[in-house]
Design a protein around this motif. Structure first.
Motif, PDB file in Angstrom:
ATOM      1  N   LEU A 282       2.721   1.833  -3.389  1.00  0.00           N
ATOM      2  CA  LEU A 282       1.415   2.089  -4.387  1.00  0.00           C
ATOM      3  C   LEU A 282       1.265   3.469  -4.327  1.00  0.00           C
ATOM      4  O   LEU A 282       1.223   4.075  -5.367  1.00  0.00           O
ATOM      5  CB  LEU A 282       0.478   1.153  -4.268  1.00  0.00           C
ATOM      6  CG  LEU A 282       0.481   0.104  -5.025  1.00  0.00           C
ATOM      7  CD1 LEU A 282      -1.176  -0.482  -4.639  1.00  0.00           C
ATOM      8  CD2 LEU A 282       0.620   0.431  -6.778  1.00  0.00           C
ATOM      9  N   ARG A 283       0.845   3.860  -3.046  1.00  0.00           N
ATOM     10  CA  ARG A 283       0.280   5.373  -2.262  1.00  0.00           C
ATOM     11  C   ARG A 283       1.306   6.447  -2.898  1.00  0.00           C
ATOM     12  O   ARG A 283       1.527   7.318  -3.978  1.00  0.00           O
ATOM     13  CB  ARG A 283       0.681   5.540  -1.075  1.00  0.00           C
ATOM     14  CG  ARG A 283      -1.132   5.170  -1.264  1.00  0.00           C
ATOM     15  CD  ARG A 283      -0.272   5.789   0.653  1.00  0.00           C
ATOM     16  NE  ARG A 283       0.287   6.349   2.024  1.00  0.00           N
ATOM     17  CZ  ARG A 283       1.204   5.792   2.639  1.00  0.00           C
ATOM     18  NH1 ARG A 283       0.119   5.573   3.478  1.00  0.00           N
ATOM     19  NH2 ARG A 283       1.891   5.991   3.185  1.00  0.00           N
TER      20      ARG A 283
ATOM     21  N   ALA B 252      -4.358   4.178  -4.376  1.00  0.00           N
ATOM     22  CA  ALA B 252      -4.197   2.849  -3.596  1.00  0.00           C
ATOM     23  C   ALA B 252      -4.454   1.825  -2.633  1.00  0.00           C
ATOM     24  O   ALA B 252      -5.080   1.454  -2.785  1.00  0.00           O
ATOM     25  CB  ALA B 252      -2.961   3.685  -2.359  1.00  0.00           C
TER      26      ALA B 252
ATOM     27  N   ASP C 247      -4.092   8.740  -1.818  1.00  0.00           N
ATOM     28  CA  ASP C 247      -4.166   7.295  -0.619  1.00  0.00           C
ATOM     29  C   ASP C 247      -5.587   6.648  -1.352  1.00  0.00           C
ATOM     30  O   ASP C 247      -5.655   5.289  -0.782  1.00  0.00           O
ATOM     31  CB  ASP C 247      -4.685   8.219   0.724  1.00  0.00           C
ATOM     32  CG  ASP C 247      -3.829   8.333   1.106  1.00  0.00           C
ATOM     33  OD1 ASP C 247      -3.885   9.267   2.342  1.00  0.00           O
ATOM     34  OD2 ASP C 247      -1.896   8.606   0.605  1.00  0.00           O
TER      35      ASP C 247
ATOM     36  N   ARG D  33       1.158  -0.641  -0.134  1.00  0.00           N
ATOM     37  CA  ARG D  33      -0.057  -0.016  -0.094  1.00  0.00           C
ATOM     38  C   ARG D  33       1.137   1.343   0.338  1.00  0.00           C
ATOM     39  O   ARG D  33       0.670   1.634  -1.228  1.00  0.00           O
ATOM     40  CB  ARG D  33      -1.358   0.282   1.180  1.00  0.00           C
ATOM     41  CG  ARG D  33      -1.823   1.053   1.278  1.00  0.00           C
ATOM     42  CD  ARG D  33      -2.781   0.946   2.058  1.00  0.00           C
ATOM     43  NE  ARG D  33      -3.897   2.418   2.947  1.00  0.00           N
ATOM     44  CZ  ARG D  33      -3.427   3.247   3.647  1.00  0.00           C
ATOM     45  NH1 ARG D  33      -2.622   3.295   3.990  1.00  0.00           N
ATOM     46  NH2 ARG D  33      -4.539   4.454   3.071  1.00  0.00           N
TER      47      ARG D  33
ATOM     48  N   ALA E 156      -3.236  -1.672 -11.123  1.00  0.00           N
ATOM     49  CA  ALA E 156      -3.242   0.172 -10.976  1.00  0.00           C
ATOM     50  C   ALA E 156      -3.458   0.609 -12.112  1.00  0.00           C
ATOM     51  O   ALA E 156      -4.069   1.340 -12.831  1.00  0.00           O
ATOM     52  CB  ALA E 156      -2.011   0.673 -10.593  1.00  0.00           C
TER      53      ALA E 156
END
Length: 180
Positions: free
Chosen positions: A22-23, A32, A29, A19, A68
């Motif tokens: 990804l953020r 993600a 946020d 996480r 994503a």
């Protein structure tokens, strides 16, 4: 433990690390979190891949990155909230003149109808239909019976119906029936 549980277990064990990464890459946020949820749902259904088991953590993170990318492509096809607002306002700007004219005529007819009522009938009609007060409260306010409120309201509605050319539907009281 079977292959599904171990892949899911590995995903959950690395959840916060994935996480965070990804953020940083997505700079969001919310995005993600969305991607992590979608990835979780996919991992939950998967068995441990035979040929990719040497680096399962990398495999899982690559899966999240692919999710994503898919999410980003899908978002590119959707309208943003700002675009939706623009469309909604555009609809408001293009109201047909005939609709505006009809609404203005309806308002004028209602104004004439309200002027034809006695002051008490108008007050009772507004209290009952606009302010949605109970008839008992209206009766107490005017110092009359609830039955008299019903009669005055019925007269007011019938007068308005006649003046506006509309039908009236009785919404309450015994023997609810429509009048025209």
């Amino acid at each position: 433990m079977n292959g599904d549980a171990s892949l899911l277990g590995l995903f959950l064990a690395n959840y916060e690390d994935f996480r965070r990464r990804l953020r940083r890459r997505l700079r969001s946020d919310d995005l993600a979190d969305d991607v992590m949820q979608e990835t979780y749902l996919r991992v939950e259904k998967l068995a441990m891949p035979e040929g990719h088991a040497t680096h399962p953590t990398s495999y899982l993170f690559r899966m999240a990155l692919n999710m994503a990318a898919d999410h980003h492509r899908a978002q590119g096809r959707l309208l943003t909230g700002e675009e939706v607002d623009e469309l909604l306002h555009a609809v408001d700007d293009v109201v047909e003149p005939s609709i505006v004219l009809t609404a203005q005529q309806d308002i004028a007819a209602l104004s004439v109808a309200l002027d034809a009522l006695t002051r008490r009938q108008r007050d009772i009609l507004i209290a009952a239909r606009v302010d949605e007060l109970p008839q008992a409260d209206i009766a107490a306010h005017h110092g009359i019976s609830v039955r008299m409120v019903g009669k005055e309201l019925k007269k007011a509605l019938e007068t308005c119906a006649t003046k506006t050319g509309r039908r009236v539907f009785q919404r309450f009281g015994p023997g609810a029936r429509e009048t025209s």
